[in-house]
Design a protein around this motif. Sequence first.
Motif, short mmCIF file in Angstrom:
data_model
loop_
_atom_site.label_atom_id
_atom_site.label_comp_id
_atom_site.label_asym_id
_atom_site.label_seq_id
_atom_site.Cartn_x
_atom_site.Cartn_y
_atom_site.Cartn_z
N VAL A 13 -56.36 14.97 10.72
CA VAL A 13 -56.80 16.25 10.81
C VAL A 13 -57.28 17.15 9.53
CG1 VAL A 13 -56.59 18.40 11.73
CG2 VAL A 13 -55.73 16.47 12.94
N THR A 14 -58.52 17.97 9.38
CA THR A 14 -58.57 18.80 8.43
C THR A 14 -58.77 20.16 8.86
OG1 THR A 14 -59.96 18.74 6.38
CG2 THR A 14 -61.31 18.34 8.33
N TYR A 15 -59.03 21.07 7.97
CA TYR A 15 -59.20 22.30 8.33
C TYR A 15 -60.35 22.94 7.82
CZ TYR A 15 -54.73 22.27 10.89
OH TYR A 15 -53.85 21.68 11.83
N LEU A 16 -61.16 23.55 8.39
CA LEU A 16 -62.56 24.26 7.73
C LEU A 16 -62.47 25.72 8.26
CD1 LEU A 16 -65.14 23.59 6.06
CD2 LEU A 16 -66.25 23.18 8.23
N ASP A 17 -63.16 26.49 7.31
CA ASP A 17 -63.39 27.89 7.65
C ASP A 17 -64.20 28.01 8.88
OD1 ASP A 17 -65.34 30.48 7.18
OD2 ASP A 17 -63.10 31.10 6.43
N GLY A 18 -63.79 28.79 9.54
CA GLY A 18 -64.63 28.74 10.92
C GLY A 18 -65.94 29.52 10.79
N GLY A 19 -66.19 30.71 9.69
CA GLY A 19 -67.55 31.24 9.38
C GLY A 19 -68.24 30.34 8.81
N ALA A 20 -67.66 29.41 7.92
CA ALA A 20 -68.59 28.26 7.19
C ALA A 20 -69.15 27.42 8.36
CB ALA A 20 -67.85 27.59 6.11
N MET A 21 -68.29 27.06 9.18
CA MET A 21 -68.55 25.91 10.15
C MET A 21 -69.83 26.59 10.96
SD MET A 21 -68.08 22.99 10.92
CE MET A 21 -68.46 21.92 12.51
N PHE A 22 -69.73 27.64 11.55
CA PHE A 22 -70.63 28.21 12.49
C PHE A 22 -71.61 29.30 12.00
CE2 PHE A 22 -66.92 26.68 14.82
CZ PHE A 22 -67.49 25.81 15.78
N GLY A 23 -71.49 29.60 10.83
CA GLY A 23 -72.63 30.24 10.16
C GLY A 23 -72.83 31.81 10.90
N VAL A 24 -74.11 32.07 11.35
CA VAL A 24 -74.56 33.25 11.96
C VAL A 24 -73.86 33.46 13.57
CG1 VAL A 24 -76.41 33.54 10.72
CG2 VAL A 24 -76.65 32.46 12.77
N VAL A 25 -73.31 32.31 13.97
CA VAL A 25 -72.72 32.40 15.37
C VAL A 25 -71.75 33.65 15.51
CG1 VAL A 25 -71.88 31.31 17.30
CG2 VAL A 25 -73.77 30.35 15.94
N PRO A 26 -71.64 34.55 16.04
CA PRO A 26 -70.56 35.53 16.15
C PRO A 26 -69.25 34.88 16.54
CG PRO A 26 -72.35 36.36 17.24
CD PRO A 26 -72.71 34.78 16.99
N LYS A 27 -68.06 35.35 15.73
CA LYS A 27 -66.80 34.61 15.77
C LYS A 27 -66.18 34.71 17.35
CE LYS A 27 -62.15 34.75 14.31
NZ LYS A 27 -61.11 35.30 13.27
N PRO A 28 -66.61 35.91 18.16
CA PRO A 28 -66.07 35.71 19.73
C PRO A 28 -66.67 34.64 20.31
CG PRO A 28 -66.64 38.10 18.80
CD PRO A 28 -67.01 37.14 17.64
N ASN A 60 -58.29 31.95 9.37
CA ASN A 60 -59.59 32.00 9.88
C ASN A 60 -60.12 30.36 9.79
OD1 ASN A 60 -61.50 33.33 11.39
ND2 ASN A 60 -63.01 33.45 9.63
N GLN A 61 -59.40 29.26 9.98
CA GLN A 61 -59.72 28.14 9.77
C GLN A 61 -59.63 27.45 11.18
OE1 GLN A 61 -56.79 26.48 6.84
NE2 GLN A 61 -58.36 26.76 5.39
N ILE A 62 -60.51 26.55 11.53
CA ILE A 62 -60.48 25.58 12.75
C ILE A 62 -60.20 24.30 12.38
CG2 ILE A 62 -62.20 27.27 13.91
CD1 ILE A 62 -64.35 24.97 13.11
#
Length: 66
Positions: free
Chosen positions: A19-34, A46-48
């Motif tokens: 398993v690795t962890y990546l910043d959620g904002g970097a992974m999904f870009g402009v898609v809103p976090k909710p 804030n990592q997934i």
Amino acid sequence: MLEQLKVGEYTLTWLDGGVTYLDGGAMFGVVPKPLWSKKYPVNDKNQIELRTDPILIQGKSKKYSY
């Protein structure tokens, strides 16, 4: 036990990469976090969590990894 699939003369083997962890904002870009955090919960940084399972392809005396 590793999962394998035979396709013609090739054998595909799924390896355990962990398993690795990546910043959620970097992974999904402009898609809103909710929206994405419903399916992919975040930790306190804030990592997934992401699986890293490579596939080994063997055939014709050659080996490839993707």
